[in-house]
Design an enzyme around this catalytic site. Sequence first.
Site, PDB file in Angstrom:
ATOM      1  CD  GLU A 174      -3.310  -1.298   1.920  1.00 57.34           C
ATOM      2  OE1 GLU A 174      -3.411  -0.269   2.780  1.00 57.34           O
ATOM      3  OE2 GLU A 174      -4.264  -1.982   1.671  1.00 57.34           O
ATOM      4  CD  GLU A 296      -3.592  -6.316   3.025  1.00 52.81           C
ATOM      5  OE1 GLU A 296      -4.313  -5.527   3.465  1.00 52.81           O
ATOM      6  OE2 GLU A 296      -2.351  -6.151   3.160  1.00 52.81           O
TER       7      GLU A 296
HETATM    8  O1  AHR Z   1      -5.096  -6.234   6.753  1.00 56.16           O
HETATM    9  C1  AHR Z   1      -4.899  -5.061   7.533  1.00 56.16           C
HETATM   10  C2  AHR Z   1      -4.485  -3.787   6.989  1.00 56.16           C
HETATM   11  O2  AHR Z   1      -5.142  -3.609   5.679  1.00 56.16           O
HETATM   12  C3  AHR Z   1      -3.115  -4.174   6.181  1.00 56.16           C
HETATM   13  O3  AHR Z   1      -1.959  -4.022   7.157  1.00 56.16           O
HETATM   14  C4  AHR Z   1      -3.141  -3.005   5.001  1.00 56.16           C
HETATM   15  O4  AHR Z   1      -2.254  -3.429   4.198  1.00 56.16           O
HETATM   16  C5  AHR Z   1      -4.439  -2.915   4.734  1.00 56.16           C
HETATM   17  O5  AHR Z   1      -4.789  -1.510   4.954  1.00 56.16           O
END
Ligand code: AHR
Length: 489
Positions: A174, A296
């Site tokens: 991110e 994710e």
């Molecule tokens: O999964 C929780 C968080 O969500 C992670 O650390 C981040 O990459 C995303 O914003």
Amino acid sequence: MENKFVLNLDLGKDKINKNIYGHFAEHLGRCVYEGLWVGLDSEIPNTHGIRNDVLEALKELSIPVLRWPGGCFAEEYHWKDGVGPYEKRKRMVNANWGKVVENNHFGTHEFLTLCELLGCEPYININLGGGTVQEMQEWIEYITFDGESPMANWRKENGREKPWKLKYIGLGNENWGCGGNMRPEYYADEYRRYQTFVRNYQSTPIYKIACGASDYNTYWTEVLMREAGRFMDGLSLHYYTVPHTWEDKGSATDFNEDEWYLTLKKALAMDEIIQKHATIMDKYDPQKRVGLIVDEWGAWYNVEPGTNPGFLYQQNTLRDALVAGITLNILNSHCDRVHMANIAQLVNVLQSVILTDKEKMVKTPTYYVFKMYKAHMDATYIPAEVISVNKIDNIPQIHISASKNGAGDVNITICNLSADSEGQVHIDLRGEEKSKVTGEILTAQHINSRNTFENPREVETKEFNEAYIENGILKVALPAKSVARLTLG
Ligand code: AHR
């Protein structure tokens, strides 16, 4: 009305990469500490410090790949703090997640031991936003070099003679946000610089994953593919199913039917999101060499009342089983471009497959979906043609995915999104004759039924017999709010 589909059993061509069934473990809340790692001296039975109950449960999922150490945590992680004698490891602040002490007891050796115990590939996300090229280079040398070098020698001093196998690395997380608030043009250049120094010390070259966009940010994908596409093997994508707003996401357990449908509608959006990013990738990479890595995904609700807001601990209900079932069906359907996905997160954080409380452990509804769906791993995807499907609130009642494995068995995973109506499903099986059906189903009494530490078996899979084949048509009476897997032999 019946929900009708056609499956051409002889027309599959793309393989469903088993890595679509991957997971993610971050140093966040009680995921790594307590959830996985209890330490060598713990009274909780463990293997090299990793709790046995969780290990045994996870082994049943045949996890193919595990991403670590973050997430946002990765962008502040300095791996050298997490190797060597425990008493000498640096105690740092976990600035992203609750500002608690991170004692670095779970580091490189512990993570790679966990992967060996699970039989999965490690996917290490390196620190690009807050680290250095040298730090990254030395980490790779430490893990993979089988000769004499400062890092390989240090690894040996720390008790590991032979290198580990490292197949996947992510270069930043991110970076448009917690990983440095970069513009895509800037990150693309940084990515190009970092990836140059990813040295291959083993016969299989390391698969390099660039930080991708989240949600509908296609501009990021456009710039990354244009400026750095030829230097990467994978490009990530993050998308979370958030029922309401980021400020007030909604409760994980206390929700009504409207919120049930709203959540499932948001889970279904994964299809459109992937399509948008894949279209841009197709423009720069028509051969589909670069994988879209959905590293994710999952449902994200308000934390359980009374728990640390920085720990992202949430319960998991039948609704989450549907979110998982729908999402995995969608990921399968994009297997020509999606080469890996990692649900967030493995234990005690967001949409977990396992929850723990001290020595207790429960398997969540999401766990059982992964267990049923593992039948799709590395099988040939069979596209389903939708002939007609009932709509509820503008979403389909029935959502399916099918594949054929090496032995010729066809597995069909089916979700009934209706909160209250049985679904009649007719699937026209063409191209091959099938006569035998066996199945499993996950459903429960309420839309928010869940497994608790007091009642850990409220939601679990059962044998399913409401399916038969008649004149080449598979006929299924699928109970409301359920996820099922049928195997045709
Ligand atoms: O999964 C929780 C968080 O969500 C992670 O650390 C981040 O990459 C995303 O914003």
